[in-house]
Motif scaffolding. Structure first.
Motif, PDB file in Angstrom:
ATOM      1  N   PHE B 132      -5.859  -5.156  -0.303  1.00 53.92           N
ATOM      2  CA  PHE B 132      -5.645  -4.282   0.855  1.00 53.92           C
ATOM      3  C   PHE B 132      -5.449  -2.830   0.392  1.00 53.92           C
ATOM      4  N   GLY B 133      -4.651  -2.667  -0.645  1.00 50.28           N
ATOM      5  CA  GLY B 133      -4.421  -1.318  -1.190  1.00 50.28           C
ATOM      6  C   GLY B 133      -5.717  -0.673  -1.645  1.00 50.28           C
ATOM      7  N   LYS B 134      -6.541  -1.460  -2.326  1.00 52.00           N
ATOM      8  CA  LYS B 134      -7.831  -0.941  -2.804  1.00 52.00           C
ATOM      9  C   LYS B 134      -8.725  -0.549  -1.625  1.00 52.00           C
ATOM     10  N   LEU B 135      -8.671  -1.352  -0.560  1.00 53.24           N
ATOM     11  CA  LEU B 135      -9.486  -1.080   0.630  1.00 53.24           C
ATOM     12  C   LEU B 135      -9.038   0.236   1.293  1.00 53.24           C
ATOM     13  N   VAL B 136      -7.729   0.439   1.362  1.00 51.52           N
ATOM     14  CA  VAL B 136      -7.205   1.689   1.936  1.00 51.52           C
ATOM     15  C   VAL B 136      -7.675   2.875   1.096  1.00 51.52           C
ATOM     16  N   GLN B 137      -7.562   2.758  -0.212  1.00 52.44           N
ATOM     17  CA  GLN B 137      -7.991   3.857  -1.099  1.00 52.44           C
ATOM     18  C   GLN B 137      -9.475   4.170  -0.897  1.00 52.44           C
ATOM     19  N   HIS B 138     -10.270   3.114  -0.807  1.00 47.77           N
ATOM     20  CA  HIS B 138     -11.713   3.283  -0.643  1.00 47.77           C
ATOM     21  C   HIS B 138     -12.033   3.985   0.684  1.00 47.77           C
ATOM     22  N   THR B 139     -11.353   3.562   1.757  1.00 50.00           N
ATOM     23  CA  THR B 139     -11.633   4.143   3.079  1.00 50.00           C
ATOM     24  C   THR B 139     -11.206   5.610   3.137  1.00 50.00           C
ATOM     25  N   ILE B 140     -10.106   5.932   2.470  1.00 50.64           N
ATOM     26  CA  ILE B 140      -9.664   7.337   2.433  1.00 50.64           C
ATOM     27  C   ILE B 140     -10.706   8.199   1.727  1.00 50.64           C
ATOM     28  N   LYS B 141     -11.226   7.689   0.631  1.00 49.32           N
ATOM     29  CA  LYS B 141     -12.263   8.441  -0.098  1.00 49.32           C
ATOM     30  C   LYS B 141     -13.522   8.602   0.758  1.00 49.32           C
ATOM     31  N   GLU B 142     -13.881   7.540   1.474  1.00 48.31           N
ATOM     32  CA  GLU B 142     -15.072   7.599   2.333  1.00 48.31           C
ATOM     33  C   GLU B 142     -14.893   8.624   3.443  1.00 48.31           C
ATOM     34  N   THR B 143     -13.685   8.734   3.969  1.00 43.07           N
ATOM     35  CA  THR B 143     -13.452   9.600   5.128  1.00 43.07           C
ATOM     36  C   THR B 143     -13.152  11.043   4.727  1.00 43.07           C
ATOM     37  N   LEU B 144     -12.210  11.224   3.802  1.00 47.91           N
ATOM     38  CA  LEU B 144     -11.796  12.589   3.463  1.00 47.91           C
ATOM     39  C   LEU B 144     -12.586  13.167   2.295  1.00 47.91           C
ATOM     40  N   GLY B 145     -13.138  12.309   1.479  1.00 49.39           N
ATOM     41  CA  GLY B 145     -13.920  12.802   0.348  1.00 49.39           C
ATOM     42  C   GLY B 145     -13.525  12.112  -0.943  1.00 49.39           C
ATOM     43  N   SER B 146     -14.464  12.117  -1.897  1.00 54.26           N
ATOM     44  CA  SER B 146     -14.271  11.331  -3.118  1.00 54.26           C
ATOM     45  C   SER B 146     -13.160  11.877  -4.012  1.00 54.26           C
ATOM     46  N   TRP B 147     -12.774  13.134  -3.805  1.00 47.83           N
ATOM     47  CA  TRP B 147     -11.748  13.732  -4.667  1.00 47.83           C
ATOM     48  C   TRP B 147     -10.337  13.310  -4.251  1.00 47.83           C
ATOM     49  N   VAL B 148     -10.222  12.766  -3.047  1.00 46.40           N
ATOM     50  CA  VAL B 148      -8.894  12.470  -2.496  1.00 46.40           C
ATOM     51  C   VAL B 148      -8.433  11.086  -2.972  1.00 46.40           C
ATOM     52  N   THR B 149      -7.426  11.095  -3.827  1.00 48.48           N
ATOM     53  CA  THR B 149      -6.893   9.837  -4.349  1.00 48.48           C
ATOM     54  C   THR B 149      -5.478   9.620  -3.815  1.00 48.48           C
ATOM     55  N   CYS B 150      -5.051   8.380  -3.850  1.00 49.20           N
ATOM     56  CA  CYS B 150      -3.699   8.094  -3.371  1.00 49.20           C
ATOM     57  C   CYS B 150      -3.084   6.947  -4.146  1.00 49.20           C
ATOM     58  N   ASN B 151      -1.782   6.893  -4.111  1.00 47.75           N
ATOM     59  CA  ASN B 151      -1.056   5.748  -4.668  1.00 47.75           C
ATOM     60  C   ASN B 151      -0.699   4.822  -3.518  1.00 47.75           C
ATOM     61  N   VAL B 152      -0.863   3.559  -3.742  1.00 42.76           N
ATOM     62  CA  VAL B 152      -0.428   2.579  -2.747  1.00 42.76           C
ATOM     63  C   VAL B 152       0.624   1.695  -3.412  1.00 42.76           C
ATOM     64  N   GLY B 153       1.805   1.707  -2.845  1.00 37.48           N
ATOM     65  CA  GLY B 153       2.878   0.851  -3.337  1.00 37.48           C
ATOM     66  C   GLY B 153       3.149  -0.230  -2.300  1.00 37.48           C
ATOM     67  N   ILE B 154       3.353  -1.445  -2.752  1.00 36.01           N
ATOM     68  CA  ILE B 154       3.569  -2.551  -1.808  1.00 36.01           C
ATOM     69  C   ILE B 154       4.864  -3.270  -2.170  1.00 36.01           C
ATOM     70  N   GLY B 155       5.668  -3.539  -1.155  1.00 36.32           N
ATOM     71  CA  GLY B 155       6.932  -4.226  -1.417  1.00 36.32           C
ATOM     72  C   GLY B 155       7.518  -4.800  -0.146  1.00 36.32           C
ATOM     73  N   ARG B 156       8.604  -5.552  -0.306  1.00 36.46           N
ATOM     74  CA  ARG B 156       9.192  -6.215   0.858  1.00 36.46           C
ATOM     75  C   ARG B 156      10.027  -5.250   1.710  1.00 36.46           C
ATOM     76  N   SER B 157      10.254  -4.026   1.220  1.00 34.75           N
ATOM     77  CA  SER B 157      10.918  -2.999   2.032  1.00 34.75           C
ATOM     78  C   SER B 157      10.187  -1.680   1.810  1.00 34.75           C
ATOM     79  N   ARG B 158      10.459  -0.733   2.713  1.00 31.71           N
ATOM     80  CA  ARG B 158       9.835   0.580   2.559  1.00 31.71           C
ATOM     81  C   ARG B 158      10.301   1.216   1.257  1.00 31.71           C
ATOM     82  N   LEU B 159      11.595   1.021   0.955  1.00 32.76           N
ATOM     83  CA  LEU B 159      12.182   1.616  -0.246  1.00 32.76           C
ATOM     84  C   LEU B 159      11.437   1.163  -1.500  1.00 32.76           C
ATOM     85  N   LEU B 160      11.228  -0.143  -1.625  1.00 28.74           N
ATOM     86  CA  LEU B 160      10.572  -0.673  -2.822  1.00 28.74           C
ATOM     87  C   LEU B 160       9.112  -0.228  -2.893  1.00 28.74           C
ATOM     88  N   ALA B 161       8.451  -0.240  -1.729  1.00 31.01           N
ATOM     89  CA  ALA B 161       7.041   0.175  -1.703  1.00 31.01           C
ATOM     90  C   ALA B 161       6.919   1.634  -2.154  1.00 31.01           C
TER      91      ALA B 161
END
Lengths: 82, 419
Positions: B132-161
């Motif tokens: 899912f994280g990879k899919l979000v990263q891919h869609t962001i690049k497709e929409t905003l542009g290939s230079w736009v990268t992001c970190n995706v953190g996943i966890g059982r709370s917002r704090l951990l993510a």
């Protein structure tokens, strides 16, 4: 740095998959072929919606604004190295 | 606590935190290929001297948010400075929100470049959070542009993510599971923990605590005696990977409680005309926002700040204010004039608080109020049709106007419809 231009221009483009994409700009007597649209952003000034296309043409980067109320294209800024 | 077979928390709470890397600078680099792979320092406007954001290339030289331009140039002589593209960033945030809501129904925009996505309702749709994280990263690049990268953190709370996203390499997807949570809590510096500020960090350091995991070894009494009753509970929750209060109340159906606007001038200002104009301009922005949100407020606050001195004051009105002239009379006549300023001003601020919805306020019977309301409504209509400064007070015709701009922490996201 970006140099402010603020001049009206004519734009020709195509609609692709429901989105407009500028292809040529007529600025003064010169035609600029758009090589790449690098970014599209929307903004609102009061209720006036504007869409800004950042494009590359002839090796320069331009910010091109389309006023969606008046349907006027304006060349806002050009980037030049220096 | 027992983990489910895929390593997730049994109560099925699962959050993804998406953080765009070096947002302002990355968007500028996406927009302008000549800036890519170069150290870029973002200024609030041309002529300003504070770096408000830096590209990842500039960060490798030690240029960080908040550093002075001269200091940044000393660290990185080839630094390219560019004014902040506030409108472009706000537009990109709106596009990001559209992307996120296409994946999950519950999206919490945390700041201009950060959002929390509640994955709980979509577990069947996205069984593998990493994918899912990879899919979000891919869609962001497709929409905003290939230079736009992001970190995706996943966890059982917002704090951990958020914590795992903060300490991971740029452009990564990381997941906190029951297997790695202890090492995350032990190794994350307090500067990367959302909810622990400088003072709290200092108080914890004073008793030899440098990570959330160490908090687990303190008794409740020790925590309360060091941090007080509120922070003791908050820090205890965080040490167990639970969300602090700050992260639990991102979403709220309440209207805004306060609208404020501050600005720092280009230099010290001693001109009464410019000070009056600036205060009027800020008041106009506050009232315009308040009126658009159909609110009215009672407490007017303002401050002026010089190099070493400052003055601040507030006045609480008996009636609710929703007109520019009315609020400005409080700001200028009742507050500013009483300070008898003796110092040149560098920074200005105006705020309207104790806000309430206009629909819940009894309209005054005075005809002057109704005349003012008709005037403001007419001006609102003109601004709506022709732009914010299409019609303006004579006070604003003698100099440049200060336009609305969005802030990085997106304090007025309700106004921008991003909640």
């Amino acid at each position: 740095m970006y140099q402010t231009i603020g001049e009206k221009v004519s734009v020709a483009g195509v609609y692709q998959q429901g989105k407009f994409s500028p292809r040529k700009i007529l600025w003064g007597n010169r035609t600029y072929v758009v090589d790449q649209v690098t970014f599209i952003s929307d903004e609102k000034d009061g209720g006036v919606a504007k869409r800004t296309y950042s494009i590359m043409a002839r090796g320069n980067v331009y910010r091109l604004a389309f006023n969606r109320s008046t349907e006027i294209w304006t060349l806002m800024e050009v980037w030049y190295e220096g | 606590m027992k983990a489910s077979p895929n390593g997730n928390h049994p109560n099925n709470q699962l959050w993804a935190h998406v953080d765009i890397n070096s947002y302002f600078a990355t968007l500028l680099q996406q927009e302008n290929p000549y800036l890519r792979n170069k150290p870029v320092g973002v200024l609030k406007a041309a002529g300003r001297t504070c770096i408000i954001a830096a590209s990842k290339e500039a960060k490798t030289y030690g240029v960080i948010t908040g550093c002075r331009l001269a200091e940044a140039r000393a660290l990185c002589p080839k630094l390219i400075t560019v004014p902040a593209p506030f409108d472009l960033c706000l537009s990109a945030t709106r596009q990001l929100r559209t992307i996120f809501t296409s994946f999950v129904p519950d999206v919490e925009i945390f700041s201009l470049d950060e959002a929390f996505l509640d994955l709980r309702p979509c577990r069947r749709l996205y069984p593998d959070p990493f994918e899912f994280g990879k899919l979000v990263q891919h869609t962001i690049k497709e929409t905003l542009g290939s230079w736009v990268t992001c970190n995706v953190g996943i966890g059982r709370s917002r704090l951990l993510a958020k914590m795992t996203g903060e300490i991971s390499p740029k452009g990564s997807v990381t997941q906190v599971t029951e297997d790695n949570i202890l090492s995350l809590l032990a190794s994350t510096p307090f500067s990367a923990v959302c909810g622990i500020g400088h003072r709290l960090k200092q108080r914890l350091c004073d008793i030899g605590i440098s990570s959330l995991l160490q908090v687990s070894f303190l008794s409740d009494e020790e925590l309360v005696s060091t941090l007080g009753p509120f922070w003791a509970v908050e820090v205890r929750k965080m040490s167990g990977g639970e969300d602090p209060e700050l992260l639990q109340r991102i979403h709220s159906n309440d209207h805004m409680k306060c609208v404020s606007r501050t600005i720092t001038g280009y230099g010290l200002c001693d001109s009464e005309e410019i000070i009056k104009r600036t205060l009027y301009n800020l008041t106009l922005e506050v009232i315009t926002k308040v009126r658009i949100m159909k609110l009215a407020g009672r407490r007017v606050s303002m401050f002026v700040q010089g190099r070493d001195e400052s003055w601040r004051g507030h006045h609480t009105s008996q009636s609710y204010l929703q007109h520019t002239a009315e609020m400005f009379s409080y700001v200028y006549d009742r507050l500013y004039k009483t300070c008898h300023r003796t110092f040149p001003v560098l920074r200005f601020g105006v705020a309207l608080s104790l806000l309430k919805e206009q629909s819940g306020i009894q309209e005054p019977l005075f005809s002057t109020w109704h005349t003012q309301e008709r005037l403001e409504s007419a001006v609102d209509s003109i601004r709506e049709k022709y732009g914010n400064f299409a019609i303006r007070s004579g006070l604003l015709t003698t100099g440049p106007v200060i336009k609305q701009e969005v802030t990085g922490y997106l304090g007025d996201k309700k106004f921008y419809g991003l909640e």
